[in-house]
Structure formats: C-alpha cells, structure tokens
Design an enzyme around this catalytic site. Structure first.
Site, PDB file in Angstrom:
ATOM      1  N   ASP A  15       0.837  -1.214   0.000  1.00 38.21           N
ATOM      2  CA  ASP A  15       0.000   0.000   0.000  1.00 38.21           C
ATOM      3  C   ASP A  15       0.868   1.258   0.000  1.00 38.21           C
ATOM      4  OD1 ASP A  15      -2.301   1.817   0.769  1.00 38.21           O
ATOM      5  OD2 ASP A  15      -3.292  -0.107   0.985  1.00 38.21           O
ATOM      6  N   HIS A  32      -3.552   6.198   3.448  1.00 38.49           N
ATOM      7  CA  HIS A  32      -4.370   5.038   3.059  1.00 38.49           C
ATOM      8  C   HIS A  32      -3.868   3.746   3.703  1.00 38.49           C
ATOM      9  CE1 HIS A  32      -5.886   1.956   0.147  1.00 38.49           C
ATOM     10  NE2 HIS A  32      -6.933   2.762   0.061  1.00 38.49           N
ATOM     11  N   ASN A  42     -13.984   0.492  -6.413  1.00 37.69           N
ATOM     12  CA  ASN A  42     -15.021   1.446  -5.971  1.00 37.69           C
ATOM     13  C   ASN A  42     -15.675   2.181  -7.138  1.00 37.69           C
ATOM     14  OD1 ASN A  42     -14.115   0.898  -3.297  1.00 37.69           O
ATOM     15  ND2 ASN A  42     -12.484   2.411  -3.567  1.00 37.69           N
ATOM     16  N   SER A  74     -11.296  -0.787  -0.238  1.00 34.75           N
ATOM     17  CA  SER A  74      -9.967  -0.739   0.394  1.00 34.75           C
ATOM     18  C   SER A  74     -10.047  -1.035   1.872  1.00 34.75           C
ATOM     19  CB  SER A  74      -9.352   0.651   0.228  1.00 34.75           C
ATOM     20  OG  SER A  74      -8.892   0.851  -1.063  1.00 34.75           O
TER      21      SER A  74
END
Lengths: 495, 80
Positions: free
Chosen positions: A229, A262, A355, A438
């Site tokens: 990530d 994130h 998404n 996520s």
C-alpha cells in the site's frame, strides 16, 4: 439440454496450462480429471460436493489440462469456493483495432464559473475551524456538475458554483481525520454558510465493530500479514515488524506512510492494538504486520513493477496473507505472475473489488487466484448526517439493515464481502473514517488471520500450493451469506 | 523507448547467464533488479525479440495504478 444462462470460462490449474505429473493427487488435479472427456463432447455436470452448482463442459485439452466450460455467473462463486486453486479465465475474443469516433464534451467557460461561494467548516463541539477538509458540492448530482476544494487554516473553501447563492443537490465534506465526514442534501448556500462536523469518538460502534465484537488482543497470533500500500505511519496503536519500499529510485527502508494515510488506515483495520476510548482495535491485533510501500512519496499512483516486487518480497519474508487494497481496470501479467508465485509458496492474496459503483471487479481482485472482497455496510453504524448515508443502496440482506455499498464493484469473481462503509481506523497523527473496498479488504484479511491463527495443522504445511489452497478453503468455509446474492457477496461475510 | 518488466517465471531465481545477457544488451538500461524480475528501459520490439529467445521469461510494459477513492467527484463546473 437445460440452459445454464452462463458465460464461458477456461478452467486452468494454478500455474501453466497443465497440472504437473507430481501434483495429480491434489484436489485441483482430481477435479480436472473429473472433467476429462473426449474432445468435442458436451456434457452437463452436477458436483455432489457443492449442491446446486452446474457447469457444462464444452471442451477439454487433455486429462489434467485446460477445460472450456459454461457456468452461470451466480454459480461461479460456489465453484471458486469448492476449488480455490483453479484459475478461471473468461473466454475472450480479440477484434480489429478500429479507431474510436471523435465526440464532443461539454465544457463550462471560465467566465461562467467565476462567481465563488465561501463555505466554512467547523467542529460541532467547539466551533474551531477544520483545516484540510475536501469539500465537494454538486448542483446536479446525476450529471456530476459541481466544484470541489480543500479548506484552509481558517476552515474556509471557495467554490466556483456559478452563483452567489447556489442550490446544492448534495454537499460532501471529507475531513482528513478526527471527524466524521458530512453529507447535506438539497440546501442553498451562501458565503455565510457554516457546516459543523461531528468529532470522532473511538468507542463508537462502527460497522467493523458491529460485526466483529469478539476480537481479542490475541486474535491473529502466529499469522504474518503484508500490507502492499502507501506505507504505514508510526502510530501508538500500530506495531510494525518491518517491510520494504519497492518504489524504483526511493530508499527501500522508507516503508512508512508516503503522506496519503491510506496504508495506515488499512493496517489499523487489520492489526491496531489500541483500546477504546483512547485508541482502536483491529481485527487481528496479534498478527505480525509488515509494510510494503508501492506508492511513491506523496504520490497516489503505483507501478505494476513496484506492486509485483512487493508481492514477491512479502512471500520471501514469509507473509501468510498479503493485502492488496488497490486495483485497476486493466489486467496485468506481471502482477498475475506474482500472485501465482505467492500461491505456489503457500501465501494467500486478498484484494479489493474496486469502488467504481457496480462496475466489474477490478484487477487483481478479478484474478482467480486472489480472494476478491466487496464492501457492505449497516444502517445505524454511522451518524445520520454523514456521507455514509449516500452509500446505502440495494441489495439489502436478510437483515434489512445490511446493504452492499453503492460504490462497491460486483461480479462473479467476488469471493467475500466485508464491512467497508464508515470504518474508523488509525491515520497519521490520529484516526479517520474512510469508506471503500480498500477498507473491506483488510477487514476480510484480518478476519482470515483470526480464523487461521489456531489452525496449526494448516500453517504447518510446507509452503507450497497445497498450503495456500487449504488456507483459502478454510477462510471461504467460514463465510456466511447475508442474503445479498453471490454476485454481491460471493460466499458471504467471514465470521 | 519504454520501461518494461522482465520476469523470470521458471523455477528458482533468475539464471545468472540470462541476467548477464540482458545487462550486456546494447540500447538497454537496467533500472532495477529483484529476485525474479528486472525493470529495464529499451525499445519494445527489441525486448520482444530478446525475450522470445529466453525460455522461462515473460515481459510486460510498466504501468501505474491509482490509489482507490470512493468519493464522488464533479465532472464539470456549473453554468451561471
């Protein structure tokens, strides 16, 4: 012959196009052999081990090799749960590359949008300004006509909305951290308008804590999880074992947060070790957490090379689970190859469905050898005036308070669903509420870690395909359907 | 010229002889190296031709993936 209403898929073993001779006792090989018939013969199968799943064999290359089958999309999830090491590749047809026709896009002129409205964002608790919040205002939500900007140190943002007192169909406010995001519908704003945000309470029962109340400080012990990530920040609730930055040209020891937050949020969902109300607890606080940063410093894009290298590294570091809360509409061979390598070395890859609001499942979640996770939510697990209410959409579950998030991608590749609407987790310098597949992905990864932790007979298997297959099977068997349908939830929520 | 991922999909780490050959290729720059891969800058046809003669290797162009974002975004600004 009965109609399946299905799509055609090529069924392949985990690697290559034929099972090697030494692997003929694996469940995958037995399954492929079961489908071995004379070339050209079409036959309908019903698999006793998975009642209700039917597929039609259209062609078979050889006994342990590729098969062409037709299967209904709704049955695909059950087949994947029954045979988690199979690769199911949609049959594709290639067409001549005809140049696309030109089309005209409507553009607003600078003069039309020159009138700006100043909005002020403050804390509901004490009226102090909220800096760094993203404010998104829509005068026409359906057509996505509007403007956006970030609040300054005074909590103010100026938006070019074409009028001094525009009527907004929707106004979204996304604070960076420490507050709930807000959604206002059908309001007229002016430069005197002030919007108050609700401060986060870490003891709040969000959707993650609603579904996973039984998490203990020992959940996930003995499981190593790699988070591929934006890196993971230093945080009082997080303990990081190590990791690597795989971004080309950057220091490989800089695997901390790249400034985007994130990965820190994702990591907290899996492994936060805090205790409310002073901190937050993740799904599996006792896991060994490793950070593989694939997004460059301050960047919101990652290369397929960095991702592929990070997966390789996570496998070599002995990660049992690898979390990929990222995706693209394009399939990538290098990432596929790394996921194959992970599975062949006993590691399981869990990926976010994407998404794009009911679009097909993103890659690499769409790849058969990863577990794809959609996002669901529950009414009553977020304050009423927050952005999360904008994500409530059908289908609703058997319990009508449960829903599949409006933003979640769906499709026959979905294996699991998990909470991803209004999730409170760690963030650089505090805590934040985020939505997305996520967030659902690490919720499923954390649940998987908690399930696998006591399964010493599985974890003790040699690090090879049989181990990752057994792990996938153990996780999928623990999923419970919530009544959304398999295209939305796969096998369901891991409990 | 573009950036390409060369990945060894055979058993074990990359063969040293293959790595030497790639590194010695004219008009090719190695940008990064890992257990199973090399990131190189070179011409596409050049890469395609070279990899076709190297069993166990595959190649693909370097691409980027954006950070996921579930927040709605305006497509255009309103009229007066």
């Amino acid at each position: 012959m009965a109609e399946l209403g299905g799509k055609q898929f090529i069924v392949l073993p985990m690697q290559g196009i034929r099972m090697p001779a030494v692997s003929t006792e694996l469940a995958t090989a037995r399954f492929l052999r079961k489908l071995a018939v004379r070339p050209g013969l079409v036959r309908l199968f019903r698999m006793n081990a998975t009642p209700g799943v039917e597929l039609r064999l259209l062609d078979s290359v050889n006994e342990y090799g590729a098969k062409l089958v037709e299967i209904a999309p709704a049955a695909l999830s059950a087949l994947r749960a029954h045979q988690p090491s199979l690769r199911l590749v949609p049959l594709a047809f290639f067409h001549p590359a005809v140049a696309p026709r030109l089309h005209v896009e409507t553009k607003a002129t600078a003069a039309k949008a020159a009138v700006k409205v100043r909005l002020r964002i403050v804390s509901r608790t004490d009226g102090t300004p909220v800096a760094g919040a993203l404010v998104v205002a829509f005068t026409d939500f359906g057509e996505r006509i509007g403007a956006q900007g970030w609040t300054d140190a005074r909590g103010e943002v100026k938006l070019a909305l074409g009028s001094a007192s525009p009527k907004l169909q929707r106004l979204y406010i996304y604070p960076e951290k420490d507050f709930w995001p807000a959604l206002k519908k059908n309001l007229t704003v002016s430069s005197d308008t002030s919007i108050a945000l609700i401060r986060l309470s870490l003891g709040y029962v969000d959707c993650l804590r609603y579904f996973y109340r039984a998490t203990t400080p020992k959940s996930g012990k003995g499981i190593k999880v790699g988070v591929v990530d934006t890196g993971i920040a230093e945080h009082p609730d997080l303990e990081i074992d190590g990791g690597e930055n795989t971004v080309v040209g950057e220091d490989k020891t800089e695997f901390r947060d790249n400034g985007k937050g994130h990965g820190t949020h994702v990591a907290g969902i899996i492994a936060a070790r805090g205790q409310p109300p002073a901190g937050v607890r993740g799904m599996a606080p006792a896991v060994t957490l490793r950070s593989y940063r694939v997004f460059g410093k301050g960047s919101d894009s990652a290369s397929n090379y960095a991702i592929t290298k990070a997966i390789d590294r996570a496998v070599e570091d002995g990660c049992d689970l690898i979390n990929l809360s990222l995706g693209s509409s394009e399939v990538d061979e290098a990432i596929e190859s790394a996921i194959q390598y992970a599975r062949s070395r006993g590691s399981l890859v869990i990926a976010a469905a994407g998404n794009d609001r009911r679009q097909p499942v993103s890659f690499p979640a769409s790849y058969s050898l990863s577990l794809a996770v959609s996002a669901m939510g529950r009414k009553g697990t977020f304050p009423s005036a927050t952005t999360q209410r904008g994500e409530v959409a059908s289908p609703y579950g058997t319990d009508k308070k449960n829903f599949v998030a409006a933003f979640s991608n769906i499709g026959p590749e979905i294996d699991l669903t998990a909470p991803g609407v209004g999730v409170i987790s760690t963030y650089p310098g505090g805590y934040a509420v985020l939505d997305g597949t996520s967030m659902a992905c690490p919720a499923a990864a954390g649940a998987a870690a908690a399930i696998l932790s006591p399964r010493v007979e599985l974890l003790g298997l040699p690090r090879a395909s049989a181990r990752s297959e057994a792990m996938a099977r153990a996780v999928l068997e623990q999923a419970q359907a919530l009544g959304f349908g398999s295209l939305y939830e796969g096998q369901g929520l891991v409990r | 010229m573009g950036r390409y991922i060369l990945r060894f999909t055979g058993t074990g780490p990359k063969p040293a002889s293959d790595v030497e050959r790639i590194r010695a290729t004219p008009k090719l720059t190695v940008l990064d190296d890992s257990t199973h891969m090399m990131l190189v800058e070179a011409g596409e046809k050049h890469i395609e031709k070279m990899i076709a003669t190297m069993p166990g290797w595959s190649w693909s162009p370097e691409r980027t993936i954006r950070l996921p974002d579930s927040r709605p975004k305006p497509r255009r600004t309103p009229k007066d």
